[in-house]
Scaffold this active site. Structure first.
Site, PDB file in Angstrom:
ATOM      1  N   SER A 308      50.159  46.528 -23.648  1.00 37.59           N
ATOM      2  CA  SER A 308      51.379  47.211 -24.077  1.00 37.59           C
ATOM      3  C   SER A 308      52.368  47.282 -22.912  1.00 37.59           C
ATOM      4  O   SER A 308      52.099  47.913 -21.893  1.00 37.59           O
ATOM      5  CB  SER A 308      51.059  48.627 -24.565  1.00 37.59           C
ATOM      6  OG  SER A 308      52.239  49.400 -24.683  1.00 37.59           O
ATOM      7  N   ALA A 361      38.464  49.994 -19.825  1.00 33.23           N
ATOM      8  CA  ALA A 361      38.820  51.023 -20.811  1.00 33.23           C
ATOM      9  C   ALA A 361      39.546  50.445 -22.013  1.00 33.23           C
ATOM     10  O   ALA A 361      39.816  51.163 -22.978  1.00 33.23           O
ATOM     11  CB  ALA A 361      39.692  52.108 -20.147  1.00 33.23           C
ATOM     12  N   SER A 404      32.389  53.679 -22.879  1.00 33.44           N
ATOM     13  CA  SER A 404      31.824  53.618 -24.222  1.00 33.44           C
ATOM     14  C   SER A 404      32.099  54.925 -24.965  1.00 33.44           C
ATOM     15  O   SER A 404      32.932  55.729 -24.535  1.00 33.44           O
ATOM     16  CB  SER A 404      30.323  53.317 -24.150  1.00 33.44           C
ATOM     17  OG  SER A 404      29.821  52.999 -25.435  1.00 33.44           O
ATOM     18  N   LYS A 407      30.281  57.425 -30.586  1.00 33.55           N
ATOM     19  CA  LYS A 407      30.251  56.786 -31.904  1.00 33.55           C
ATOM     20  C   LYS A 407      29.412  55.513 -31.899  1.00 33.55           C
ATOM     21  O   LYS A 407      29.156  54.916 -32.956  1.00 33.55           O
ATOM     22  CB  LYS A 407      31.672  56.502 -32.378  1.00 33.55           C
ATOM     23  CG  LYS A 407      32.474  57.777 -32.637  1.00 33.55           C
ATOM     24  CD  LYS A 407      33.913  57.496 -32.969  1.00 33.55           C
ATOM     25  CE  LYS A 407      34.658  58.801 -33.255  1.00 33.55           C
ATOM     26  NZ  LYS A 407      34.680  59.719 -32.116  1.00 33.55           N
ATOM     27  N   LEU A 448      40.290  65.597 -25.140  1.00 28.71           N
ATOM     28  CA  LEU A 448      41.425  66.384 -25.618  1.00 28.71           C
ATOM     29  C   LEU A 448      42.735  65.725 -25.227  1.00 28.71           C
ATOM     30  O   LEU A 448      42.938  65.369 -24.070  1.00 28.71           O
ATOM     31  CB  LEU A 448      41.364  67.796 -25.029  1.00 28.71           C
ATOM     32  CG  LEU A 448      40.127  68.598 -25.448  1.00 28.71           C
ATOM     33  CD1 LEU A 448      40.006  69.840 -24.586  1.00 28.71           C
ATOM     34  CD2 LEU A 448      40.199  68.963 -26.914  1.00 28.71           C
TER      35      LEU A 448
END
Length: 628
Positions: A308, A361, A404, A407, A448
């Site tokens: 991006s 990441a 990781s 999930k 968060l």
């Protein structure tokens, strides 16, 4: 009067001081009338005239009329005292010059009276102004009467929006006292104080208190229909990023109540200090925080690898500001646009900059979006990890850390399955002979404030008047702050051998419905329900989204090994040999290349990931439209 020009206000102050001097002199004469010798009225007229001229001139010189009366402070009293002393000494000199007899007690009485009237008039005007303005301000309660609480009260007194009506503190030495004219009470008196003073907001002024303490306080305030806000954290105020009166809504990490463990400097620096570090997905939530933490450890160079352009621009600019603020020199930042799906691109970057440490990441992490875009999810999360890892091996990278997710444990969605496959790829490469690169994976839950986090969504929905949408009444998640997660990732990378899977201690799982209720209550609102039909905000359950499950897990089994850090442990889980991984990758690539989504799903189901989809139907948007 407040709207008068500044010159007019100064003129009024001068007139008040003239009357103050005349009254002070009159009182001195009255109190000493038996000892006064008045030889000539003309002498007295001259004395009074010169006393007024000299005193006002001294006050002007001292800057007394430059002070804004409404903001006058204790320091201004020192100026008034100095002026009153000069005026008294000037009176004494004039008495000698005009041959007027006034006893020493009269001169002292004049000085004390002048000090009282000139200083008192200013403080009286300030108090009158504040009382008048306070009637229009919002009455607030400040929780914490320490240094931060007192500074906040002073700042609010000088402002025009809030009026501090009461301070709350559990320090018994402060209770039943007045600080800055504000009463201090203990926590048991909060309900009565809210009703008595008409409190509309509670301001938490405990910037350095542990989160566990803040959580207890917030839980005690949750039942009141009053909005709760906090002052900035101590770090933000020390750095100059925010001031004491820049109030913030309650942060969700305060509601979690888990105190972060201070990072170990040796572990933080081990693979970063004076090394060339590369972060893929550098513009994302976790990637950008990794960059912030890395640059503070003074690497030789930091390479930002991001697809991006906007995200890359933002993090590169922010890192430059951080280095300037902390006076970090000798660090070179390289912003590189690229995708992890192109092995030749990432390999060229690693080789040309001689990269030593990689934090991977870059990934697609939003569960429903990956369900809707299965091929891209597999391409980016599985093959992107493989290509980046192979590039690291070719460039002789020392350490490769994969970010990781929880999930990946017994996944019910494509995103979690692809992340588990990425772990298996790295474990297979770690077992393959001839690699000097050490691979490790760090698995943790929700952070968060990340992209797609429920916290900013809930906040926006509350600001808009609701409803707050929760997928299921029983859904729970683990949460951790982004800075703590990034610090633990960096420290975990220093532990264990190649192929190790590390799991971060996320604390206790949080029920999302409870989080939503707390955020509503601490915003000064009530939840609307059958029991409370007059409430402000509805909580609406929208149903589980594609691939979503009620509970997240961090471990596939119970076999864990403790590490040197209290918040990090190592999982002992199934691995695949590289030949098996290679066959799996070939099958996945063929299915993706030919867009055979049904076959791709079967491969994922057959893979040793424990994938059990929560939805029997394939949710890929292109596939479903083709079938229709």
């Amino acid at each position: 009067m407040l709207q008068l020009p500044r010159a007019a206000k100064r003129a009024i102050s001068v007139i008040i001081d003239i009357f103050a001097i005349l009254i002070s002199l009159s009182l001195a004469l009255v109190l000493s009338r038996d000892a006064i010798s008045i030889d000539s009225a003309l002498s007295w007229l001259g004395l009074i005239t010169w006393l007024l001229i000299g005193s006002i001139a001294v006050f002007v010189k001292l800057g007394l009329y430059r002070a804004v009366v409404r903001y006058v402070s204790v320091r201004a009293f020192g100026v008034v005292l100095t002026g009153a002393v000069f005026s008294t000494l000037f009176l004494w000199a004039l008495l000698i010059a005009f041959n007027v007899d006034l006893p020493a007690t009269g001169i002292v009485n004049y000085g004390l009276t002048a000090l009282l009237i000139i200083g008192g008039s200013r403080f009286a005007m300030r108090e009158l102004y504040h009382r008048m303005v306070s009637r229009k301000k919002i009455p607030v309660m400040i929780y914490g009467a320490g240094s931060a609480g007192r500074q906040l009260a002073q700042a609010l007194n000088n402002g025009e929006e809030y009026a501090p009506a009461v301070l709350v503190d559990d320090d018994k030495t402060l209770q039943r006292t007045l600080l800055l004219g504000i009463p201090v009470i203990d926590s048991s008196g909060v309900p009565d104080a809210i009703e008595r003073y008409g409190i509309q907001r509670i301001l938490l002024a405990l910037p350095s208190a542990p989160r566990s303490v803040r959580k207890q306080i917030l839980e005690s305030l949750e039942s009141f229909n009053v909005k709760v806000q906090t002052v900035p954290g101590m770090a933000d105020m020390v750095n100059g990023d925010m001031s004491i009166d820049q109030l913030q809504d309650v942060r969700i990490e305060d509601l979690l109540g888990r105190d972060a463990v201070e990072p170990d400097p040796a572990l933080m620096q081990q693979h970063i200090r004076d090394k060339v570090v590369l972060v893929t997905g550098a513009g994302g939530s976790i990637g950008s925080e990794l960059c912030r933490q890395i640059v503070l450890q003074k690497p030789k160079a930091l390479i930002l690898y991001e697809i991006s352009e906007f995200g890359l621009y933002n993090i590169e600019r922010e890192l430059q500001e951080i280095m300037q603020r902390h006076k970090l020199k000798g660090i070179t930042i390289y912003p590189i646009i690229g995708t992890v799906q192109r092995r030749n691109r990432i390999a060229a970057v690693m080789k040309s900059f001689h990269v030593q440490t990689v934090y991977h990441a870059a990934a697609y992490k939003h569960v429903p979006l990956v369900e809707f875009n299965m091929v891209e999810g597999v391409r980016n999360n599985v093959f992107g990890t493989w290509h980046t890892a192979e590039a690291a091996i070719a460039a002789n990278v020392e350490l490769f850390v994969l970010i990781s997710t929880d999930k990946a444990v017994r996944p019910t969605n494509v995103m979690g399955t692809t992340k588990r496959l990425a772990e298996l790829v790295l474990q297979g490469l770690a077992e393959r002979n001839g690699s000097a690169t050490r691979f490790c994976m760090v698995r943790f839950g929700n952070v968060l404030g990340s992209s797609g986090s429920v916290v900013p969504l809930f906040k926006k929905q509350i600001e808009q008047g609701g409803p707050v949408t929760v997928t299921h009444p029983d859904i729970t998640r683990y949460f951790m702050t982004i800075p703590e997660a990034a610090q633990l990732v960096i420290q975990a990378g220093t532990m264990g051998g190649s192929g190790a899977v590390f799991v971060l201690d996320m604390g206790e799982p949080v029920k999302i419905t409870d989080m939503a209720r707390k955020m509503i209550h601490l915003s000064g609102l009530e939840v609307r329900s059958e029991q409370n039909p007059t409430g402000d905000i509805d909580i609406v359950y929208s149903g589980l989204r594609p691939g979503e499950k009620l509970y997240e897990e961090l471990l596939i089994g119970d076999d864990v090994v403790e590490c040197d850090h209290p918040r990090i442990c190592r999982a002992q889980e199934l691995t695949l040999a590289w030949p098996e991984v290679e066959v799996l990758l070939e099958r996945l690539n063929d299915a993706c290349q030919n867009f055979r989504i049904d076959e791709l799903r079967e491969i994922l189901l057959d893979s040793p990931t424990g994938y059990k989809p929560s939805d029997e139907d394939i949710n890929d948007l292109i596939w479903t439209n083709i079938k229709q």
